[in-house]
Structures are given as structure tokens and as C-alpha cells.
Write a protein that holds these residues in place. Structure first.
Motif, mmCIF file in Angstrom:
data_model
loop_
_atom_site.group_PDB
_atom_site.id
_atom_site.type_symbol
_atom_site.label_atom_id
_atom_site.label_comp_id
_atom_site.label_asym_id
_atom_site.label_seq_id
_atom_site.Cartn_x
_atom_site.Cartn_y
_atom_site.Cartn_z
ATOM 1 N N LEU A 395 0.812 -1.224 0.000
ATOM 2 C CA LEU A 395 0.000 0.000 0.000
ATOM 3 C C LEU A 395 0.842 1.269 0.000
ATOM 4 C CD1 LEU A 395 -2.580 -1.105 2.752
ATOM 5 C CD2 LEU A 395 -3.014 -0.980 0.287
ATOM 6 N N CYS A 415 -2.487 -3.127 -7.205
ATOM 7 C CA CYS A 415 -3.005 -4.173 -6.322
ATOM 8 C C CYS A 415 -3.975 -3.603 -5.291
ATOM 9 C CB CYS A 415 -1.859 -4.917 -5.630
ATOM 10 S SG CYS A 415 -0.825 -3.885 -4.603
ATOM 11 N N HIS A 416 -4.750 -4.506 -4.736
ATOM 12 C CA HIS A 416 -5.717 -4.183 -3.684
ATOM 13 C C HIS A 416 -5.514 -5.185 -2.550
ATOM 14 C CE1 HIS A 416 -9.737 -2.539 -2.368
ATOM 15 N NE2 HIS A 416 -9.639 -3.620 -1.606
ATOM 16 N N CYS A 418 -6.643 -7.060 0.904
ATOM 17 C CA CYS A 418 -7.818 -7.440 1.704
ATOM 18 C C CYS A 418 -7.320 -8.202 2.931
ATOM 19 C CB CYS A 418 -8.764 -8.300 0.876
ATOM 20 S SG CYS A 418 -10.167 -8.959 1.808
ATOM 21 N N ASN A 451 -7.553 1.204 -2.046
ATOM 22 C CA ASN A 451 -7.126 -0.167 -2.373
ATOM 23 C C ASN A 451 -6.848 -0.991 -1.114
ATOM 24 O OD1 ASN A 451 -4.892 1.393 -1.723
ATOM 25 N ND2 ASN A 451 -3.511 0.251 -3.056
ATOM 26 N N SER A 453 -9.038 -3.106 1.882
ATOM 27 C CA SER A 453 -10.262 -3.619 2.500
ATOM 28 C C SER A 453 -9.879 -4.477 3.701
ATOM 29 C CB SER A 453 -11.064 -4.474 1.507
ATOM 30 O OG SER A 453 -11.415 -3.734 0.368
ATOM 31 N N LEU A 480 -13.191 -4.327 -7.966
ATOM 32 C CA LEU A 480 -11.865 -4.009 -8.478
ATOM 33 C C LEU A 480 -11.896 -3.720 -9.977
ATOM 34 C CD1 LEU A 480 -9.686 -6.708 -6.652
ATOM 35 C CD2 LEU A 480 -10.458 -4.485 -5.831
ATOM 36 N N GLN A 484 -6.541 -5.000 -11.772
ATOM 37 C CA GLN A 484 -6.113 -4.859 -10.374
ATOM 38 C C GLN A 484 -5.977 -6.230 -9.726
ATOM 39 O OE1 GLN A 484 -8.571 -2.128 -8.181
ATOM 40 N NE2 GLN A 484 -6.898 -1.466 -6.869
ATOM 41 N N LEU A 486 -5.674 -8.743 -6.510
ATOM 42 C CA LEU A 486 -6.156 -8.812 -5.124
ATOM 43 C C LEU A 486 -5.214 -9.661 -4.282
ATOM 44 C CD1 LEU A 486 -8.385 -8.262 -2.998
ATOM 45 C CD2 LEU A 486 -9.542 -10.321 -3.809
#
Length: 704
Positions: A395, A415-416, A418, A451, A453, A480, A484, A486
């Protein structure tokens, strides 16, 4: 019968000791007294004795003793499985064997009374009123041996009785199958519409005895009421116990000889249409379809008649069977496997690019696209903080100068993150951890990274956690962008399933992870505790073994002195596994009170850190390498070459290291976590190395 007298697995476990049971049935195969954990015997399932015994018993995390062959991952089970395999018996027979051998007295006969049924004296206007709307009158019911029930009496285990009375608002009818067997029908009941009294026949066919010798056509319908409704209008019909029941092939062949057309006429709902097509295709039968009725009007042929409709060419469509039997079509799974083979064939014929890395360390990839990663370690070794650090790296803002243990992110891959937590409290611990992730990534606590969660499974019962986990991941993914990626962090992964020692629960989660990384842009980072015993480096439970086997990269955190794993400020960071390349050198880290994050320890503060960073090919690293790499017997020439390449050392240095390890007592756990010692043997001029299990390891003596 009292619950504690029933012959089942649970009661046997309560009345016996699982270690005693295993010893009793393994005595013929054990020549040195009582079998204890750590003592190896030859696998009793093999026809020939093992030259190097690898069969043992061990105490599982649940406290139940089990057997395992450490040379075969599939040979693992409890005493019930042992008896079934050794004696070739069923599970029930294994229960009976233990019950007899140990005189447990379980499974005494029950004196519970059978249910009783009381009928009305005859059909009358009131008890036949339900059938009137379907055009069915008492003479039709009597023809099919249907009786109006007055009441049903059932008995509990203690023989206390309770009664179920038939009424106008809840009528009960009985289809007579034989003198002592009835199928009860409660059409207006919301919960139990059907139940049985007596022994249900294996192949139940209602209406069969009322059929003529031959005829033009016969309908196979979805239920008894449909059969009677059709018969009341002059049509021949039968039904089975339910629409999902497959008919006996012999019966279908008989009907096709007696009737010109055999027509499947099931309900008009999704299940009925699908099952109708299935049976018609399987047995080459005609299939009938009706126009859809409204939801309030119903879905079957009886409801169709109730609405005042009749069977005619305008209302019913008869679909003929194919003139000849259809060729066997490929199943969905076969088609998928064939398509995958074609994709792999194309991939083999082209240049295969290396998997891009999301995060690097010492210029080596440590987190990869569409892969599984494991962070393992014992309690208190900062596993979760390491997971948080990796999240902060992913991040991290471009203008952020925070040094995060030397990890670097690939800026070209969007990227995201989670983060799924399962352990920490929601009042302070988890919110504080999320706050620290943002701060380390260069955000303020008031910012909301788009991005990022996160949620917690703490308040969701274990029974429902797996479903909730899948639902949340899928929900995040729908939000997304197309390109992107995850990254899902499961902290800790063993709390995401009902039972991490249960094979079915574990494989359910593993299959879900495999499907996501192979079909979608998803990467998993799974945090898991190691077994608390000092000698094992194995992640907890069956799930731990499975996810470790499936992982591409493994991070391991440990106290600086593992032989005395007391809490310490210095934590060793190892990288035991990297499928995609060279493993980075270990590092030493510590928690910084000022920055509230993990930092690399100074070499002058941590002697171990200095040794790890400065001395190539130290014994600790080589032992860790041999633990996972040396399986079976390997030639010294091959082993030394691989060690030299891994640790960038000369062959002379490696020979000295191997000599030191084999000449002195060093416990090295093998791939199955059995304490071993490095041994060598000579065949001709060539020297071979292998890990020899230690009969009485010091690590186990210290635990006594």
C-alpha cells in the motif's frame, strides 16, 4: 436406548484411551514393548518389512492418538481406520470389534415401541374434501389403497408416547405399501409432508399393481396424487418415491414392452424439468411438458387439473425420444481438462516468462502473482506484524520514505489488499493494527486508502466462517478494476474453517484458494501458528500441512535461540521455501517502540544477526536446507553441488560443514518433522548422504 450406551465412535473414545487401543491392535507388529511416540516400526499395511521403519503413533492437537507413516503422507488415521485396514472390515464392524475386545457393553438392544396408526372407519364428505378439487373421489382413493388417518402415535426412546391428530386444516392420509408399511402424506404441513411407518421398500413404485397388462401410453409422474389424478381421468400412471429417484432399469424395460409410449411427466419447476430430461434421455422415453402455471396455482399435473385444464394437444407437448441412443457426451470436467491440455500445449511451445513478483527482498522475489504464501512461527514471534509489514509495502505511497524491513514493492502492478483477521479483539487490537498498516504505508489515520479492504471473522461462528470468507472475498473482487490484483491476507488461516484437523474442512479451503489463484488475479498470504512443541517446525493441523505443501513461498519467524524458545526481543526471519528461485539469506528483526513496527536488528546488538549475515553456509542454514531438501538417499557429489550453488560457497567448505554435521549430534527434522541425524554410507567409491531417524532424540527426552 440411553445416548451413552449407543455403539458409536464418540462413546468408545469416552470409555477407552486411544493410545491403549492403538497399542493393542499394533502389538503383533511391535517387538519392543509398548509403542510410544518417537518409536518407529515397520508399516503393518505393507507386505514386506521396511528396511528403514517409518510407521509411528502420535498425539494429535485434539488429544486423540493417531498412526502415521512418515514416508507416506496418505497413511494417517485413527484406531478405527487402522482396524478397518488391518482386518478388511467396515466402520461398523470396527466399532463392534473394539466393543467385543474391550467388553464395553455398548449397543444393547432397544425396547422402543414401533409407531401405531389409527384410521377413520371409512371415507366421508369431510375427510375426502381435500381431494375433491383434484377430481378425486373416494372410489379412486380406495382403488389405490389410500386411507384417511385419524391419528398417528409415535414413541420416544423411553417409550413415552405422543399423538399426531388428523384434522380438516391438517389432514393425514396413508398410502398402503404392504400390510405393515405405509407412506404418510400430510399435504398442508409446512415441515413434514411425507413420512414412513414400517420398512420402506428398496424400489418403491406407486400405482404399479393397478396397471393393465398393456396399453397405448403410461405416464411416469412426480407423486402419488398425480398418479391418482391421471387415473381419475382415464390415464395410466405410476410414480417413484420422489422426482429425484432414478427408476430401476428392469422396470423401464418392462413398461416399454407393455405400453406403446412411456412418457415422463414431472413438475414444471426447475428440478422437475431437469430430472424429466435426465430420465427421458437415459432410458429413451417420451417427455411431456405443460404450460407454466402461476405461482399460486401450482406446478404439477394435479394442480393443472385443479385449474380446470385438460390434457390435449393444445395444452401438452410430447417430445419424442431420439431415434437412436445418443452418443456419450463428454462431462463438464472432461471438457475442462481437454481445454486445459490444449492451453498447456500452446504454453509449452512458446517462451514461458517468469512469474512477476509483487514484493522483493535482497533482490529476490518473495511475494508472487497468483500464488500462495505462508507466514509460520510459534506464538509471540511477530507473525501478524510481519503480515502487516507486507501489507504496508503493497500500500506504500510513492513519497513515503519508511524502511519496511528492506522489502520493496513492484510499482508496475496495481493491487488491492484485503486483510481478514480471526484472532484480535475489535475494541483495540485489530483497529490499532490497521491503523499501523496505514501509518507505515505513508497514510494518515484519517485517510481511507481505496485499495485497502479489511474485516474480522471473530463474531461469526466457526460453522459459518468459510462461507462468509468466500462471500466477502468475492464481494471485494467485484469492486476491483480489470487489471487490479487482489492480495488476501488470512490471519490466522486455521481459524477460517470449522476444524483445521479435519481433512474435508481443510481441503475445502485449499480448493477455494486454488480456484481463485488459477482463475482470477488473486494472491493469498496465510498466517498460521506452528505446533507449540519445541522440536517441531510444522504448521498446526492437517490444514497446516496442506497449505505448506501448496505454498510458493514460506516466511518463518522464530526466537533467536530456538533450543530455548523463551520470548526474546530478537526474532529470526527465515525463508525456508521458494519455488520460484533462490531463497534470501535469513535476517534478524526486532520490534521498535518508537516507530511501533518491525525493524532489522543491528549486527553489534545481535551476535546471531552478525553470524547470519557475514558467514556463508553456517550450520544453522545448512540444517534448515537439509531438513526440506534431503529426501531419501542422495549422492555426495550432487548434494555438495546443490549446497554450493545455494549458499555461494566452495566445495571444500561444504564438505567440512557436512563432516561436522555427520560427526556430531545435531538433530535435523526431516520433511515429515521426525528428528534425524545426518548420516552417510559408501557404495563403491561414491558416498551417499541421508537423514537417519534418531531412536531416542534428546529433544523428546527433554519433554519427558
Amino acid at each position: 436406548m440411553e445416548t451413552n450406551k449407543i455403539l458409536n465412535k464418540e462413546n468408545i473414545i469416552k470409555l477407552t484411551d486411544s493410545q491403549t487401543l492403538l497399542n493393542y491392535y499394533l502389538q503383533p507388529y511391535c517387538s519392543h514393548g509398548i509403542l510410544k511416540q518417537g518409536k518407529l516400526i515397520s508399516n503393518p499395511f505393507l507386505s514386506q518389512k521396511q528396511k528403514t521403519p517409518s510407521f509411528n503413533i502420535y498425539k494429535s492437537a485434539s488429544g486423540v492418538w493417531r498412526y502415521k507413516d512418515f514416508a507416506d503422507d496418505n497413511c494417517d488415521g485413527d484406531v478405527f481406520t487402522l482396524i478397518m485396514k488391518l482386518k478388511g472390515v467396515s466402520f461398523v464392524e470396527a466399532l463392534q470389534q473394539i466393543n467385543t475386545d474391550f467388553n464395553l457393553g455398548l449397543g444393547a438392544a432397544t425396547n422402543k415401541k414401533p409407531p401405531e396408526i389409527q384410521f377413520h372407519a371409512a371415507w366421508n364428505k369431510e375427510n375426502a374434501s381435500y381431494w375433491k378439487d383434484y377430481g378425486i373421489i373416494p372410489k379412486h382413493l380406495e382403488h389405490f389403497r389410500v386411507f384417511p388417518v385419524l391419528k398417528v402415535t409415535r414413541y420416544k426412546n423411553n417409550n413415552d408416547s405422543f399423538h399426531i391428530h388428523s384434522s380438516l386444516h391438517n389432514p393425514i392420509f396413508a398410502y398402503q405399501v404392504s400390510d405393515e408399511c405405509y407412506k404418510l402424506y400430510s399435504p398442508l404441513s409446512e415441515k413434514y409432508k411425507f413420512s414412513w411407518i414400517g420398512d420402506k421398500p428398496e424400489f418403491y413404485t406407486f400405482g404399479y399393481s393397478q396397471l393393465p397388462e398393456s396399453g397405448n401410453q403410461i405416464f411416469i409422474t412426480g407423486g402419488e396424487k398425480d398418479v391418482i389424478s391421471l387415473s381419475a381421468r382415464g390415464y395410466h400412471a405410476i410414480c417413484f418415491n420422489s422426482e429425484t429417484s432414478l427408476p430401476h432399469a428392469g422396470l423401464i424395460q418392462e413398461l416399454k414392452k407393455r405400453f406403446i409410449r412411456v412418457i415422463v411427466l414431472y413438475d414444471m419447476d426447475k428440478t422437475g424439468v431437469a430430472q424429466s430430461r435426465k430420465i427421458a434421455d437415459k432410458f429413451q422415453l417420451y417427455r411431456a411438458t405443460l404450460p407454466q402455471l402461476s405461482a399460486k396455482d401450482g406446478k404439477d399435473i394435479s394442480d393443472f387439473f385443479k385449474c380446470g385444464k385438460t390434457l390435449s394437444s393444445d395444452t401438452i407437448q410430447i417430445i419424442s425420444p431420439p431415434t437412436q441412443k445418443k452418443e456419450k457426451t463428454a462431462s463438464k470436467n472432461l471438457v475442462q481438462l481437454q481445454q486445459l491440455q490444449q492451453q498447456l500445449s500452446k504454453a509449452i511451445a512458446s517462451e514461458i516468462k517468469e512469474i512477476p513478483s509483487l514484493i522483493t527482498y535482497q533482490q529476490e522475489g518473495v511475494v508472487f502473482l497468483q500464488s500462495v504464501h505462508v507466514i509460520q512461527g510459534k506464538s509471540g514471534t511477530h507473525k501478524s506484524r510481519l503480515a502487516q509489514t507486507l501489507c504496508s509495502v503493497l500500500l506504500k505511497k510513492e513519497d513515503c520514505n519508511n524502511i519496511l524491513l528492506g522489502f520493496e514493492r513492484n510499482p508496475d502492478i496495481p493491487c488491492h489488499v484485503c486483510y481478514m483477521d480471526t484472532e484480535r479483539n475489535l475494541a483495540y487490537q485489530f483497529p490499532k493494527a490497521l491503523q499501523q498498516i496505514q501509518l507505515d504505508a505513508g497514510y494518515s489515520i484519517m485517510e481511507k486508502p481505496v485499495n485497502f479492504s479489511y474485516t474480522s471473522l471473530v463474531n461469526i461462528s466457526r460453522v459459518e466462517r468459510f462461507g462468509a470468507l468466500c462471500e466477502f472475498i468475492d464481494d471485494v473482487q467485484t469492486q476491483l478494476k480489470d487489471n487490479q490484483h487482489l492480495i488476501v491476507v488470512l490471519d490466522v488461516v486455521s481459524d477460517c474453517v470449522m476444524d483445521f484437523n479435519n481433512t474435508q474442512d481443510s481441503l475445502l479451503l485449499i480448493d477455494m484458494i486454488n480456484q481463485h489463484i488459477n482463475q482470477k488475479l488473486v494472491t493469498f498470504i496465510a498466517v498460521i501458528h506452528e505446533n507449540p512443541t519445541s522440536t517441531e517446525r510444522k504448521p498446526r493441523g492437517h490444514l497446516g500441512s496442506e497449505i505448506q505443501n501448496k505454498s510458493t513461498f514460506t516466511f518463518r519467524t522464530a526466537f533467536e535461540n530456538e533450543k530455548q524458545p523463551e520470548p526474546s526481543d530478537m526474532i529470526l526471519l527465515h525463508f525456508p521455501k521458494n519455488r520460484n528461485g533462490k531463497r534470501p539469506l535469513p535476517a534478524t528483526m526486532e520490534f521498535c517502540e518508537n516507530t511501533k513496527r518491525l525493524i532489522l536488528a543491528d549486527s553489534d546488538v545481535s551476535p546471531t544477526s552478525s553470524t547470519l549475515q557475514s558467514k556463508k553456509g553456517n550450520l544453522g542454514e545448512i540444517m534448515e536446507f537439509l531438513s526440506s531438501y534431503l529426501v531419501g538417499m542422495m549422492s555426495g557429489k550432487t548434494l555438495i553441488a546443490d549446497l554450493c550453488e545455494t549458499f555461494s560457497c566452495g566445495s571444500r567448505t561444504m564438505r567440512e560443514r557436512l563432516k561436522e554435521l555427520s560427526a556430531n549430534y545435531f538433530e535435523i527434522p526431516n520433511a515429515d518433522h521426525v528428528p534425524c541425524q545426518l548420516s552417510k554410507t559408501q557404495k563403491g567409491r561414491e558416498v551417499f548422504y541421508f537423514l537417519q531417524p534418531i531412536e531416542n532424540p534428546i529433544s523428546e527426552m527433554n519433554n519427558v
